[in-house]
Design a protein around this motif. Structure first.
Motif: not given
Length: 71
Positions: A1-28
């Motif tokens: 779960i990410l809060d849009r008020d965080l700095n660089n929310t999209c960057g965090i999501s990009d890194k999670l989805k690029r990582s082999e370990i975390t790419r399958t997690i769902k992001i809300l």
């Protein structure tokens, strides 16, 4: 779960989805407001769903359950 008020929310999501370990997690994403244009842009960064604030517990649990079972 990410809060849009965080700095660089999209960057965090990009890194999670690029990582082999975390790419399958769902992001809300939690947000105060979100236009359809905002959603189109944000969803391109791997964010799977969103919920508007103020958060209602039953809706939060429902979204988490939906993401968890892959619907």
């Amino acid at each position: 779960i990410l809060d849009r008020d965080l700095n660089n929310t999209c960057g965090i999501s990009d890194k999670l989805k690029r990582s082999e370990i975390t790419r399958t997690i769902k992001i809300l994403l939690l947000s105060q407001q979100l236009s359809s244009t905002d959603w189109r842009e944000i969803s391109q960064h791997g964010i799977d769903d969103y919920l508007l604030k103020p958060i209602q517990a039953n809706l939060l649990l429902q979204r988490i359950q939906t993401l968890a079972i892959g619907k």
